[in-house]
Design a protein around this motif. Structure first.
Motif, PDB file in Angstrom:
ATOM      1  N   VAL A 135       0.840  -1.203   0.000  1.00  0.00           N
ATOM      2  CA  VAL A 135       0.000   0.000   0.000  1.00  0.00           C
ATOM      3  C   VAL A 135       0.874   1.252   0.000  1.00  0.00           C
ATOM      4  N   ALA A 136       1.950   1.233   0.794  1.00  0.00           N
ATOM      5  CA  ALA A 136       2.873   2.374   0.823  1.00  0.00           C
ATOM      6  C   ALA A 136       3.563   2.543  -0.526  1.00  0.00           C
ATOM      7  N   TRP A 137       3.882   1.425  -1.183  1.00  0.00           N
ATOM      8  CA  TRP A 137       4.515   1.537  -2.507  1.00  0.00           C
ATOM      9  C   TRP A 137       3.566   2.204  -3.500  1.00  0.00           C
ATOM     10  N   VAL A 138       2.287   1.854  -3.449  1.00  0.00           N
ATOM     11  CA  VAL A 138       1.306   2.491  -4.325  1.00  0.00           C
ATOM     12  C   VAL A 138       1.246   3.990  -4.035  1.00  0.00           C
ATOM     13  N   ALA A 139       1.276   4.350  -2.741  1.00  0.00           N
ATOM     14  CA  ALA A 139       1.279   5.771  -2.380  1.00  0.00           C
ATOM     15  C   ALA A 139       2.524   6.458  -2.919  1.00  0.00           C
ATOM     16  N   LEU A 140       3.667   5.781  -2.827  1.00  0.00           N
ATOM     17  CA  LEU A 140       4.906   6.320  -3.399  1.00  0.00           C
ATOM     18  C   LEU A 140       4.751   6.547  -4.898  1.00  0.00           C
TER      19      LEU A 140
END
Length: 484
Positions: free
Chosen positions: A395-400
């Protein structure tokens, strides 16, 4: 960023890393001594009290110390106003802790922790004052002077804790050591030349209040993420289970706090510098380099720690139940280390609300998972902790990616190559040495030392062969540019 400022930031990073090494190293020594001299219940009771005061420290600051660094007002007026407000809140929280210690401890399922809650609560006004002094030093990028108030007070407090634990004082040793460290922090800060006078400036207070509204909730969520498991475990399984869990958590916390946090402190100004001077195009590459270095260094430390997990019984056979918990928490530590690095990029890219949303989501998942898993034992609780963090990584990678800061997938795979191969070689080497009878029983201290040296040598050798560029990349990122 000017060359002089870049050089100051680089020097500050080195000093901050050294301060962190000394203060956290002393905490690690305390952990070893407490495990050797305290029972599971004694360590659990002390841990509960300390976790409560850690939450209190964040509540009394709510991120306002950072406003001292960023304000354009008179820094003396801002620091004095923040000092007045934070110490006042600290006094209120201390009074609540002292007067309500019995019902608080009973609510945690650990009535015997009440005297420890009283002792640790008394530390809050002192840490409030010391925190303001740290804010003043951060504004000046004078991390060198943090050594005395920050690391110095931690070392003295650790010494008191160790002496009392060896003398048989039990769970009170950690509470008294924490109180001593808290009292000495502002005293040492004053000796280091950081003198802040209490005052009240209405405009400064309004600015601090606005800043608190932005960063305060995230700060509270962040401390809950590393503290909420203790009261939940205590309520369901009792303080002795907290003692076992806390030992595993403290050990698994070391690579994160000593490496990932320092890398994050370096990464944020690097990211903001790139955005200001070169635009967003180069941000993904910088995030990729930091992630690469993190995976190699922190990944190696966690692999070695997990392989050494059964050696925890060197501190006493009573800690054997912590072995599988520690293995799972090593994976958890790696996940939150990656999240920490990516969160800094998300914040630097101007997405603080995304960061808060990710943190809140993590907390909700963690609490829900612990409520379901903890009745099934400590291993299940550790699994819930790992699962909550692991879910947040993609999920954090998608936000990145949405923020334009995500590194390429091949960069992540390259960063994993060294740690994965290194861990496999380490595992094979340990099994071979064990089959030859070179490592002794899990409770053997000489065997633990031999195994530790073997693991470090194997991992370093593999990384030197397959990924020797990781540390070179970090040096490149930190090198201040010299004008042509």
């Amino acid at each position: 960023m000017t060359t002089a400022l870049g050089a100051s930031a680089a020097r500050g990073t080195l000093w901050l890393g050294l301060v962190n090494l000394v203060s956290k190293g002393s905490q690690m020594a305390v952990t070893v001594v407490l495990a050797a001299f305290l029972t599971e219940t004694e360590l659990g009771l002390a841990t509960l009290a300390v976790s409560l005061v850690n939450i209190g420290q964040v509540v009394q600051s709510m991120g306002v110390y950072d406003v001292i660094t960023r304000t354009r007002r008179d820094p003396g007026a801002m620091a004095g106003t923040v000092l007045t407000a934070s110490v006042a809140v600290g006094l209120v929280l201390a009074a609540v802790g002292v007067l309500a210690a019995d019902p608080i401890a009973a609510a945690l399922g650990a009535p015997a922790a009440a005297p420890l809650v009283v002792l640790t609560a008394l530390s809050l006004p002192f840490t409030a004052a010391g925190g303001v002094q740290m804010g003043v030093l951060h504004r000046a990028l004078d991390f060198r002077r943090r050594m005395l108030p920050d690391a110095g007070s931690a070392v003295v407090g650790a010494g008191v804790t160790v002496a009392l634990a060896v003398a048989g004082v039990g769970s009170y040793s950690l509470a008294v050591g924490l109180l001593v460290s808290a009292v000495l922090q502002p005293v040492f800060g004053t000796l280091a030349g950081v003198r802040v006078r209490p005052r009240w400036d209405a405009a400064a207070a309004a600015e601090a209040g606005r800043w608190t509204a932005v960063v305060g909730p995230a700060a509270v969520v962040a401390i809950l993420l590393i503290s909420v498991h203790y009261p939940l475990v205590s309520r369901v399984l009792g303080p002795d289970a907290v003692g076992v869990y806390s030992l595993a958590f403290r050990i698994a916390w070391v690579p994160y706090i000593m490496i990932a946090i320092v890398l994050g402190a370096v990464a944020f100004p690097v990211y903001t510098r790139l955005l200001a001077e070169r635009g967003p195009a180069e941000l993904p590459a910088a995030v990729g380099r930091f992630t690469h270095v993190l995976l190699v260094v922190v990944g190696g430390l966690y692999a070695i720690t997990a392989l050494l997990a059964d050696r925890i019984v060197v501190l006493g056979e009573r800690w054997a139940p912590a072995v599988p918990v520690l293995v799972l928490l090593c994976l958890y530590g790696l996940a939150i280390s990656v999240l920490q690095t990516w969160y800094e990029a998300i914040r630097a890219a101007g997405r603080p609300r995304w960061y808060l949303a990710l943190q809140v989501s993590h907390l909700v998942l963690l609490v829900a998972g612990l409520l379901v898993a903890t009745p099934h034992g400590l291993v299940a609780a550790a699994g819930a902790q790992l699962a909550a963090a692991a879910v947040l990584v993609p999920v954090a990678w998608v936000a990145l990616w949405r923020a334009g800061a995500a590194p390429r997938a091949r960069v992540l795979l390259r960063g994993l190559l060294g740690p994965v191969l290194g861990a496999l070689v380490c595992l094979a080497a340990v099994r071979a040495a064990g089959a030859l009878g070179l490592l002794g029983a899990p409770s053997s201290l000489p065997g633990a030392l031999v195994e530790g040296v073997l693991l470090v040598a194997c991992y370093a050798g593999v990384v030197a062969v397959v990924d020797r560029g990781a540390l070179r990349e970090l040096r490149t990122m930190l090198r201040p540019e010299v004008p042509a």
